[in-house]
Enzyme design. Structure first.
Site, mmCIF file in Angstrom:
data_model
loop_
_atom_site.group_PDB
_atom_site.id
_atom_site.type_symbol
_atom_site.label_atom_id
_atom_site.label_comp_id
_atom_site.label_asym_id
_atom_site.label_seq_id
_atom_site.Cartn_x
_atom_site.Cartn_y
_atom_site.Cartn_z
ATOM 1 N N GLU A 90 4.822 -3.618 -2.399
ATOM 2 C CA GLU A 90 5.654 -2.935 -3.402
ATOM 3 C C GLU A 90 6.882 -2.313 -2.725
ATOM 4 O O GLU A 90 8.007 -2.428 -3.211
ATOM 5 C CB GLU A 90 4.812 -1.865 -4.110
ATOM 6 C CG GLU A 90 5.583 -1.025 -5.107
ATOM 7 C CD GLU A 90 5.314 0.454 -4.949
ATOM 8 O OE1 GLU A 90 6.270 1.198 -4.657
ATOM 9 O OE2 GLU A 90 4.136 0.863 -5.097
ATOM 10 N N HIS A 91 6.689 -1.673 -1.585
ATOM 11 C CA HIS A 91 7.828 -1.115 -0.849
ATOM 12 C C HIS A 91 8.793 -2.222 -0.410
ATOM 13 O O HIS A 91 10.003 -2.058 -0.467
ATOM 14 C CB HIS A 91 7.344 -0.385 0.410
ATOM 15 C CG HIS A 91 6.896 1.019 0.170
ATOM 16 N ND1 HIS A 91 7.463 2.088 0.806
ATOM 17 C CD2 HIS A 91 5.936 1.527 -0.638
ATOM 18 C CE1 HIS A 91 6.872 3.209 0.419
ATOM 19 N NE2 HIS A 91 5.930 2.887 -0.463
ATOM 20 N N GLU B 183 4.272 8.236 4.016
ATOM 21 C CA GLU B 183 3.792 8.487 2.655
ATOM 22 C C GLU B 183 2.307 8.852 2.697
ATOM 23 O O GLU B 183 1.855 9.775 2.012
ATOM 24 C CB GLU B 183 4.021 7.252 1.772
ATOM 25 C CG GLU B 183 3.605 7.490 0.326
ATOM 26 C CD GLU B 183 3.875 6.298 -0.591
ATOM 27 O OE1 GLU B 183 4.444 5.291 -0.133
ATOM 28 O OE2 GLU B 183 3.490 6.379 -1.773
ATOM 29 N N HIS C 205 0.333 -2.157 -1.989
ATOM 30 C CA HIS C 205 1.304 -1.059 -1.987
ATOM 31 C C HIS C 205 2.431 -1.304 -0.973
ATOM 32 O O HIS C 205 3.603 -1.054 -1.242
ATOM 33 C CB HIS C 205 0.558 0.246 -1.682
ATOM 34 C CG HIS C 205 1.459 1.416 -1.454
ATOM 35 N ND1 HIS C 205 1.586 2.019 -0.226
ATOM 36 C CD2 HIS C 205 2.294 2.077 -2.280
ATOM 37 C CE1 HIS C 205 2.457 3.012 -0.320
ATOM 38 N NE2 HIS C 205 2.905 3.074 -1.548
#
Lengths: 464, 464
Positions: free
Chosen positions: A85-86, A162, A82
């Protein structure tokens, strides 16, 4: 109010139920009533391509799916898929940070990305004439990423925010995290997609780059293009962009993870939090996914979930909300779009003062009744109609179609299997539904989670 | 649709001689035209006929909304919206919902500040049944006592959850700060105190006042013949009273900034909502303000606030700002979530950037990029039947002409740099209304008593 988020994490089902519902269908897809069939081919470098024509509007969606997700992370590095991904939005050797996003924006487009246990995806939705530009950018980003601490470190703080927003601020999401960890004793699906906080905090630029080099390659990806395109005409453009990226033969084609032992003990977890004003009971069962299930079992689990959980005619709702005043709401979901065994989950929000024991007895009675007594033909017909209609409604949205085909093919289903899902739903018999309920909704395969109000006096906790 | 229903309910918690006037090509659904349908019975609708997918989507709105709730009973309109699909005529809830489910008809209602909105989606072959059930729901809702109790307890459950949800608390307190005792400042979903006091007579009275033909707007997209549709619209809406009986709502300007409120809540992530008086839809500067808002904080991965707060400083995962316009007021509202110990820093970064924008306005490049985005994005906003129907309804409730889709790009182009700069100063140059929800802050915010109970969700701007 919270538009434009990068990095949706469907795994945290409690938080984004809509997406979870959508993905819970094993890539349920359209018997193509009026729209054309998807076209598929594979490039010499191994990139699989799925093209889904829809000519209503001069708009296209490009979606690239990498066959890597949180379940592929090295233990100790949870959250890395993840985090990467950022970081994929931080620019390449050819294109400085922001150029790709600004290009999408200037043409009125939309973009985002998402990570799950088994995949990581990126998409842009743009006017048709911009597709070639999008391909060039996305192909460049497959191997050209440049990362510097000056943008990696603030982004790690963003990911921690997040985490705060999705998990720390939300007791129900924390409960789900605990249930998943208890459900999977050995398989990495037990780790949260977003990662454990103490591990996210330590992720580095080097970790991200190593992960990127290991997994991002054309032979480990599927390109889905949905919208106003002609497969024959677009293929040379795909060859010219994605086709030029060298494959990485070292990436194994089989994705082998540690598997679950035979579950032998029902488990319970209780999460107490001072902010809980609506208690919750969640029960998760370990069940086969669309890829691991025996023939017919996965669609039968879809039907079972619809029968038990969706809407006010669902068995759980009738039993716990209407017939007995025990709960305000109920739900059941089958999460079967996965490489390894998935989950069948039940959620009940008890009424104030209702007893968890009674609620659980209610759930057990619904399951026992399903197993013992014949399912009325009209109930079966009703839920099958609803499921099949979803496939027709899905055709209204090229993005939904792209997601179904992308998720399905990435976990190992063929385009034909995805396309013929409504036929398999239609073929499900009452006996099959009873069989899967009997076989899989077994207490020893389950974790029951309780969300309760913590009424002990506030204690000092480490503040982040 | 299915999602939002699940979310709202469970997520614990939305003839023969008719006149046909055709208007020019819509950029989306390229081959189609928006028709202004006037039925023999005098019902008007905007209609796009499209047979690509065998479904029909209808969106419609009655003027009224939560602003018509009795002063002492906030939540009546919301409760009506939640109960209209729970049984009508001779059909009690269970039977009514079975008929919907058996045909996979999606029928739902939501409350907005100024409207009660309805949504109906069906497979083409079930249009007769779908419109028939809607007609029953609109003209003879049952409001049975046990249904009121059941749905009321669901709403209460939702309100209880929201009483410790930082985003919900921020939203509720923000509208209170902005609008005080005006109906726009009231919690549109009711309060824990008001919901139990709402009885069947309150619901019937609301229905009588709001569900009428004089301020009804309808948009339909899908696979249906205009003559057939006209007949169904007459059958569905024809029996409603000709005129409603609405309580006049006064115009209001949002509270003058700067003002702030602090709501203590022990959460790891502090939620900040900020905003101020906005602009009404028919203000000559509306489009300039709309463009400005996009540049400053619109939902993109490149807005100024996104760059300053997220990308550069890693202070937040989500930050965005919207213009909200109502019949009697306007607001701009932004929201972000940030770790408790850096909340002050985040608020300062937001304030500084907004002040900078107010003083200097957009650069020529900002303005060109934003215009380019807005012109391109229109097509993307209208690319499914449901989205197109929603867009066509929004244009009607905004009192825009039927050829607005075509005119919009020239309105965007007409905005000058001077105009954009003047509007930036007018809207964003007055300081901010701020609501902070989180752990105690050394900052100057005056502690305001927390008002646990209800949420007032901000309306979402729709297509334009």
């Amino acid at each position: 109010m919270m538009a434009a988020q990068r990095a949706v994490i469907p795994a945290l089902a409690a938080l984004i139920m809509c997406l979870a519902v959508l993905l819970a269908l094993p890539a349920a897809l359209a018997q193509t009533v009026a729209s054309q069939s998807p076209v598929t081919f594979t490039l010499a470098n191994g990139l699989a391509v799925v093209i889904i024509p829809d000519h209503r509007t001069p708009v296209v969606t490009q979606m690239i799916w990498y066959k890597v997700g949180s379940a592929d992370e090295t233990p100790g590095k949870s959250g890395l898929a993840h985090f990467l991904e950022h970081l994929m939005f931080k620019g390449t050797a050819k294109h400085p940070p922001g150029e790709f996003s600004q290009t999408v924006l200037r043409v009125g487009g939309e973009e985002n990305a998402f990570t799950n246990f088994d995949y990581t995806g990126y998409y842009q939705r743009v006017p048709r004439d911009q597709l070639a530009t999008m391909m060039a950018f996305e192909a460049d980003r497959m191997t050209g990423l440049v990362l510097k601490d000056e943008n990696v470190l603030p982004e790690r703080d963003v990911v921690l925010e997040e985490y705060n927003m999705r998990v720390a601020n939300n007791p129900d999401a924390r409960l789900t995290e605990q249930i998943m960890a208890a459900l999977y004793l050995n398989h990495p699906y037990g780790r949260p997609v977003i990662g454990w906080r103490h591990e996210i905090e330590k992720l580095t630029r080097e970790d991200a780059l190593a992960f990127y080099k290991r997994f991002y390659a054309p032979n480990n990806a599927t390109l889905v293009i949905a919208g106003d395109v002609d497969a024959e005409k677009i293929r040379p453009e795909i060859e010219k962009t994605f086709g030029q990226v060298p494959p990485q033969p070292a990436i194994p084609s089989a994705r082998i993870r540690p598997q679950e032992p035979l579950p032998v003990a029902p488990r319970t977890v209780t999460l107490a939090d001072a902010r809980v004003e609506q208690p919750m009971l969640r029960r998760y069962y370990l069940v086969p996914s669309a890829t691991t299930a025996a023939a017919g079992e996965s669609p039968a689990l879809d039907v079972l979930a619809q029968l038990m959980g969706d809407g006010s005619n669902a068995y759980l709702y009738r039993a716990l909300v209407v017939d007995k005043p025990l709960a305000v709401g109920t739900n059941a979901t089958y999460q079967g779009t996965a490489i390894d065994p998935g989950q069948f989950s039940i959620a009940v929000a008890p009424k104030p003062g209702a007893d968890f024991t009674e609620v659980e007895q209610g759930i057990d009675a619904v399951i026992a009744n399903l197993v013992k007594n014949p399912i009325p033909a009209e109930d079966l017909e009703r839920v099958k109609t609803q499921l099949i209609a979803q496939a027709v409604y899905a055709q209204d949205s090229q993005t939904t179609l792209a997601r179904w085909y992308g998720a399905g093919t990435t976990v190992g289903l063929s385009v034909d299997e995805i396309k013929s899902w409504p036929d398999r739903i239609r073929a499900v018999t009452a006996a099959q539904v009873q069989n899967v309920a009997r076989k899989w909704l077994v207490k020893t395969r389950s974790v029951t989670g309780y969300l309760i109000k913590d009424s002990t006096p506030a204690r000092e906790e480490k503040r982040s | 649709m299915k999602c939002s229903r699940t979310g709202a309910r469970y997520g614990l918690l939305a003839a023969v001689c008719f006149a046909l006037l055709c208007f020019a090509t819509v950029p989306s659904f390229a081959a189609t035209k928006i028709q202004h349908l006037v039925t023999p019975g005098g019902i008007e609708a905007w209609f796009v006929q499209d047979a690509t997918v065998p479904l029909v989507a209808m969106e419609y709105a009655f003027a009224g909304g939560a602003a018509q709730d009795p002063r002492d009973k906030p939540g009546v309109g919301h409760m009506v919206a939640s109960l209209l699909d729970e049984g009508a005529g001779d059909l009690p809830s269970k039977t009514f919902r079975e008929r919907l489910d058996r045909h996979a008809i999606e029928l739902s209602f939501t409350i907005e500040r100024d409207e009660l909105r309805g949504s109906l989606r069906m497979l083409k072959e079930h249009s007769g049944e779908a419109f028939g059930l809607l007609q029953l729901a609109l003209t003879s809702p049952r409001f049975d006592a046990d249904d009121i109790e059941r749905i009321g307890s669901q709403i209460l459950s939702h309100l209880r959850r929201n009483s410790t949800n930082p985003n919900a608390l921020a939203g509720r307190n923000f509208v209170k700060l902005a609008f005080g005792d005006h109906p726009y400042g009231h919690p549109s979903h009711g309060t824990i105190e008001s919901i139990p006091t709402i009885k069947a007579d309150d619901l019937r009275n609301y229905v009588r006042r709001v569900l009428a033909k004089d301020r009804l707007k309808i948009a339909v997209v899908g696979d249906i013949e205009p003559a057939v549709l006209a007949k169904m619209l007459d059958q569905t809406f024809g029996g409603l009273p000709a005129k409603g009986d609405l309580t006049p709502v006064p115009d209001i300007m949002a509270a003058k900034p700067p003002q702030s409120a602090f709501v203590p809540l022990d959460v790891p992530q502090t939620v900040v909502m900020f905003g101020g008086p906005g602009i009404k839809r028919h203000d000559p500067d509306f489009m300039a303000a709309y463009i400005d808002n996009h540049i400053l904080g619109g939902g993109s991965l490149s807005s100024r606030l996104y760059r300053e707060v997220r990308e550069k400083r890693g202070l937040a995962y989500s930050i965005s700002e919207s213009l909200l316009w109502m019949d009697h007021s306007g607001l701009f509202v932004g929201t972000t979530g940030t770790r408790a110990d850096r909340a002050g820093e985040s608020i300062n970064a937001v304030k500084k950037e907004i002040q900078r924008f107010a003083e200097n306005g957009p650069t020529p490049k900002d303005l060109d990029d934003a215009k380019s985005y807005l012109k391109g994005s229109q097509m993307l906003e209208l690319d499914t039947s449901s989205k197109l129907a929603t867009g066509l309804l929004q244009y009607q409730t905004d009192n825009l002409p039927i050829d607005y889709i075509e005119k919009r790009n020239s309105l965007v182009d007409a905005v000058t740099l001077d105009q954009a700069r003047a509007v930036a100063k007018r809207l964003w140059g007055q300081g901010l209304l701020t609501v902070i929800v989180g752990r105690s802050l050394q900052a100057a915010a005056q502690p305001a008593a927390a008002q646990p109970g209800a949420v007032y969700p901000a309306p979402q701007p729709a297509a334009h």
